[in-house]
Design a protein around this motif. Structure first.
Motif, mmCIF file in Angstrom:
data_model
loop_
_atom_site.group_PDB
_atom_site.id
_atom_site.type_symbol
_atom_site.label_atom_id
_atom_site.label_comp_id
_atom_site.label_asym_id
_atom_site.label_seq_id
_atom_site.Cartn_x
_atom_site.Cartn_y
_atom_site.Cartn_z
ATOM 1 N N VAL A 32 -1.991 -10.508 -28.654
ATOM 2 C CA VAL A 32 -3.029 -11.192 -29.479
ATOM 3 C C VAL A 32 -2.288 -11.395 -30.542
ATOM 4 O O VAL A 32 -1.306 -10.754 -31.021
ATOM 5 N N ARG A 33 -2.341 -12.908 -31.249
ATOM 6 C CA ARG A 33 -2.049 -13.079 -32.564
ATOM 7 C C ARG A 33 -2.893 -12.470 -33.466
ATOM 8 O O ARG A 33 -3.873 -13.037 -33.479
ATOM 9 N N ILE A 34 -2.314 -11.684 -34.346
ATOM 10 C CA ILE A 34 -3.189 -10.884 -35.328
ATOM 11 C C ILE A 34 -3.474 -11.726 -36.590
ATOM 12 O O ILE A 34 -2.312 -12.096 -36.853
ATOM 13 N N ALA A 35 -4.642 -11.812 -36.845
ATOM 14 C CA ALA A 35 -5.084 -12.316 -38.148
ATOM 15 C C ALA A 35 -5.192 -11.744 -39.418
ATOM 16 O O ALA A 35 -4.706 -11.867 -40.442
ATOM 17 N N VAL A 36 -6.024 -10.583 -38.983
ATOM 18 C CA VAL A 36 -6.138 -9.609 -40.109
ATOM 19 C C VAL A 36 -5.927 -8.105 -39.261
ATOM 20 O O VAL A 36 -6.462 -8.001 -38.394
ATOM 21 N N SER A 37 -5.008 -7.349 -40.109
ATOM 22 C CA SER A 37 -4.947 -5.817 -39.686
ATOM 23 C C SER A 37 -5.671 -5.080 -40.687
ATOM 24 O O SER A 37 -5.648 -5.105 -41.968
ATOM 25 N N GLY A 38 -6.623 -4.093 -40.235
ATOM 26 C CA GLY A 38 -7.291 -3.127 -40.726
ATOM 27 C C GLY A 38 -6.422 -2.081 -41.367
ATOM 28 O O GLY A 38 -5.857 -1.476 -40.408
ATOM 29 N N VAL A 39 -6.572 -1.309 -42.520
ATOM 30 C CA VAL A 39 -5.854 -0.058 -42.736
ATOM 31 C C VAL A 39 -6.834 1.108 -42.769
ATOM 32 O O VAL A 39 -7.905 0.836 -43.792
ATOM 33 N N ASN A 40 -6.809 2.217 -42.243
ATOM 34 C CA ASN A 40 -7.636 3.377 -42.342
ATOM 35 C C ASN A 40 -6.898 4.691 -42.685
ATOM 36 O O ASN A 40 -5.763 4.593 -42.464
ATOM 37 N N PRO A 41 -7.569 5.632 -43.161
ATOM 38 C CA PRO A 41 -6.743 6.855 -43.462
ATOM 39 C C PRO A 41 -6.152 7.613 -42.194
ATOM 40 O O PRO A 41 -4.902 7.848 -42.720
ATOM 41 N N THR A 42 -6.501 7.343 -41.046
ATOM 42 C CA THR A 42 -5.839 7.658 -39.933
ATOM 43 C C THR A 42 -4.483 6.929 -40.017
ATOM 44 O O THR A 42 -3.438 7.577 -39.294
ATOM 45 N N ASP A 43 -4.289 5.792 -40.334
ATOM 46 C CA ASP A 43 -2.996 5.073 -40.300
ATOM 47 C C ASP A 43 -1.952 5.766 -41.153
ATOM 48 O O ASP A 43 -0.691 5.951 -40.707
ATOM 49 N N TRP A 44 -2.527 6.063 -42.390
ATOM 50 C CA TRP A 44 -1.211 6.614 -43.351
ATOM 51 C C TRP A 44 -1.018 8.012 -42.980
ATOM 52 O O TRP A 44 0.007 8.386 -42.922
ATOM 53 N N LYS A 45 -1.997 8.734 -42.329
ATOM 54 C CA LYS A 45 -1.684 10.357 -42.139
ATOM 55 C C LYS A 45 -0.866 10.172 -40.797
ATOM 56 O O LYS A 45 0.239 11.051 -40.669
ATOM 57 N N SER A 46 -0.997 9.235 -39.986
ATOM 58 C CA SER A 46 0.049 9.273 -38.686
ATOM 59 C C SER A 46 1.442 8.769 -39.181
ATOM 60 O O SER A 46 2.280 9.428 -38.720
ATOM 61 N N ARG A 47 1.407 7.825 -40.221
ATOM 62 C CA ARG A 47 2.859 7.566 -40.665
ATOM 63 C C ARG A 47 3.196 8.947 -41.318
ATOM 64 O O ARG A 47 4.440 9.001 -41.532
#
Length: 341
Positions: A32-47
């Motif tokens: 998939v060529r990504i147009a938009v990436s969404g950021v959720n709290p789970t993303d920064w918590k995983s990072r």
């Protein structure tokens, strides 16, 4: 291609923009060529991890949610063709292939058709927020397994934190399914957002008595509570939920333990349902995907300030700032514009 990666856990500063080869596609996979990436709290918590700066075995691309177009399909894939508009889910759950990159390759079951006329911004909201909201709203034993227009008719739902991404999706889905929706917020500005999302009754918990207001609106209690902060809300939740009702919890906060009023919960035969969308059953996930896709196609899951969820936009080069914004409690949905498609 450009991709954002991190090789150790930590603060937003561990995110690095790098050049990579465009990933190849194996049998059963979709690129998939990504147009938009969404950021959720789970993303920064995983990072962030546990805060010990742990080195990762495999370099990780962050962000679970996104939308774009099919760029290539692998052998055996029949659900998609090159050029199809799609939304993706769970892309970085136990996988290194998040959406903060120009291309991502996923098993085809993690890729879903984006209905005609539905924007990439909406598509990038149909993963964590909407799937979590759907499971919370269908956790009641007497309720539907899959939401549809009228499936919650005659019921009342309380959504705490109605200005957040999951709360916003829960309001929209519950209203689409025919429920009377009550929500709580912490300010007049957030009240306006919750009303724009479709909530029928909005309560400012800082200035109003939540239990009294809910009891006035629903004297027999609410069938379902969707709760973002049970540490603060559990007593009120138990007080307002109907006999045989369900309190669905998708964030516990810190400390992790929740003191439950046991006798009052027993008296009402309350069900407590904890929700983590990654680990819901295949049937629950299938029902959620079908329902949120249908709701999106019907225009019931729109985003943007006029629909109760402001969009906060960043470029791919500013992914660290996007993560920081979510971590700092940005009001609205944080988006990373990856490519103009």
């Amino acid at each position: 291609m450009k991709a954002v990666v991190y090789s150790r856990t930590g603060g937003p500063e561990v995110l690095q923009l790098v050049d990579r080869e465009v990933p190849s596609v194996e049998a059963g996979e979709v690129r998939v060529r990504i147009a938009v990436s969404g950021v959720n709290p789970t993303d920064w918590k995983s990072r962030a991890g546990s805060g010990d700066g742990r080195e990762l075995d495999v370099e990780q691309v962050p962000n679970q949610d996104g939308a774009g177009i099919v760029d290539e399909i692998g052998l055996g894939v029949t659900r998609f063709a090159v050029g199809d508009r799609v939304w993706v889910r769970d892309t970085a759950f136990q996988r290194p292939t998040g959406t903060a990159a120009e291309y991502t390759v996923l098993p085809d079951h993690l890729v879903n058709p984006l209905p005609d006329g539905v924007s990439f911004d909406v598509g990038a909201s149909l993963g964590i927020p909407a799937l979590t909201a759907h499971r919370a709203l269908t956790a009641r034993d007497a309720g539907p397994a899959r939401l549809s227009p009228g499936s919650l008719a005659g019921t009342t739902v309380l959504v705490t934190g109605g200005a957040g991404a999951v709360g916003h999706a829960a309001i929209q889905l519950a209203a689409w399914a025919g429920a009377t929706v009550i929500t709580t917020v912490s300010s007049p500005a957030k009240a306006a957002l919750a009303a724009a999302a479709g909530a029928h009754h909005v309560i400012d918990y800082r200035s109003e008595d939540v239990v009294a207001r809910v009891n006035d609106i629903a004297p027999g209690g609410v069938e379902t509570v969707v709760d973002v902060n049970p540490l603060e809300n559990i007593d009120d939740d138990v007080a307002v939920v109907a006999r045989g009702g369900t309190i669905a919890i998708y964030v516990s906060g810190e400390p992790d333990g929740i003191p439950v009023p046991a006798r009052a919960s027993m008296t009402k035969n309350i069900r407590f349902q904890f929700v983590l969308t990654y680990t819901t059953s295949e049937a629950e996930k299938s029902n959620a995907i079908a329902a949120v896709s249908a709701a999106a196609a019907a225009g019931a899951l729109e985003v943007g300030e006029g629909h109760g969820l402001p969009l906060v936009r960043f470029a791919l080069t500013d992914t660290a700032a996007a993560h920081r914004a979510v971590e700092d409690g940005a009001v609205g949905k944080v988006r990373i514009d990856v490519a103009a498609l």
